[in-house]
Design an enzyme around this catalytic site. Structure first.
Site, short mmCIF file in Angstrom:
data_model
loop_
_atom_site.label_atom_id
_atom_site.label_comp_id
_atom_site.label_asym_id
_atom_site.label_seq_id
_atom_site.Cartn_x
_atom_site.Cartn_y
_atom_site.Cartn_z
N GLY A 124 118.89 23.01 47.89
CA GLY A 124 119.23 21.65 48.67
C GLY A 124 119.52 21.90 50.06
O GLY A 124 119.76 22.72 50.70
N CYS A 125 119.46 20.75 50.66
CA CYS A 125 119.53 20.74 52.41
C CYS A 125 121.05 21.08 52.70
O CYS A 125 121.37 21.88 53.45
CB CYS A 125 119.29 19.40 52.87
#
Length: 321
Positions: A138-139
């Site tokens: 995930g970012c």
């Protein structure tokens, strides 16, 4: 296998869910890649329309997408799942019935805790074989892990991260976290406890990590500030050297003494880590990390992981301009 032989061979890629923000970035990256060819792209809302940003094949169109009604071209060697969280499982059951040998990269959170999938943050994950099932980080979790990993053996207790993302991180489907009227001149805190990216960091990097996400009135980018307690007193120059050594020869992570800014990372493929400020005790460290959530936080890492899967140079096809 000889890497040069692979580079001279076209690798056909399929993209499921190509309409979203990250999907569009992936189309652009595949278009620039010397080896990858976008053979098929599927979309529920854009079926039949031309795929923009892919001059390699200007006549390529989106195909209709259904959980059990689409067909994969027999020449596909890899498939990217650019779907919303919660959608990948149903598609995977169907995909593996059609082709059990295909390489799949899931950009969503659905397989980040699945032991049958290789969770891979390119600059950190210790490589062990070439799994055909890869889970993209995930970012927010990328920014936190890049900030913590080099000094895990130096810290003690809980780390605390404060993250602000542009509203593209909330996706294109309308809701409060990407509502421009709500966000205008505003910062919107959400998921104050147990955010999925916090659990991701705890599972793959550091168990005592805490995190609070926010979204703000800009489109793309992430600013992450992480507070860390050190076991022994240190100073900024020592910590800076640790980070420079750790990320040496890793061109998509840049280390700076100054505090990195979101504006400097927009439309860039690298993450920037800096600040490295320590209080008078020498024990309380603050680190800042910025990255483009659609690129290094998603699409760029997907290309890195595809390159890894096919034994290419991991930065192949990534445009540094």
């Amino acid at each position: 296998m000889n890497k040069q032989l692979i580079m001279n061979k076209t690798i056909n890629i399929g993209l499921i869910g190509g309409r979203g923000y990250v999907g569009k970035e992936l189309v652009k990256l595949i278009n620039k890649h010397p080896t990858f060819n976008l053979k098929q792209a599927f979309s529920r809302s854009q079926a039949g329309s031309l795929i923009s940003g892919y001059p390699k094949n200007p006549n390529l169109k989106y195909l209709p997408l259904g959980k059990s009604s689409f067909e994969l071209d027999s020449s596909l060697q890899a498939l990217i799942l650019a779907l919303g969280n919660g959608d990948a499982k149903d598609y995977m059951e169907f995909i593996l019935k059609l082709n059990q040998e295909i390489t799949v990269i899931d950009i969503s959170s659905d397989n980040r805790f699945n032991q049958d999938w290789l969770y891979r943050l390119p600059e950190i994950t210790k490589n062990s074989g070439h799994s055909k099932l890869l889970s993209n980080p995930g970012c927010y979790a990328t920014a936190i892990q890049l900030s913590i990993e080099p000094i895990k053996n130096l810290l003690v207790g809980k780390t605390s991260s404060f993250g602000i993302s542009g509203y593209s991180g909330a996706g294109s489907k309308p809701h409060d976290k990407n509502d421009k009227n709500i966000l205008r001149e505003n910062i919107y805190p959400y998921s104050l406890a147990d955010h999925l990216h916090q659990e991701e960091v705890r599972a793959h990097c550091y168990k005592k990590s805490s995190f609070t996400p926010h979204v703000a009135d800009f489109f793309r980018g992430i600013s992450m500030t992480t507070h860390i307690k050190l076991k022994e007193p240190s100073d900024s120059s020592q910590i800076l050297r640790v980070f420079k050594d750790f990320y040496e020869n890793k061109p998509l992570v840049k280390i700076t003494e100054s505090i990195p800014l979101v504006a400097d990372n927009v439309m860039q493929h690298h993450a920037s880590i800096g600040g490295f400020d320590i209080d008078d005790s020498g024990l309380n460290l603050v680190i800042c990390c910025t990255l483009d959530n659609l690129l290094k936080g998603a699409a760029t890492q997907c290309i890195q992981n595809l390159n890894y899967s096919f034994q290419l140079n991991e930065e192949a096809g990534i445009n540094y301009e």
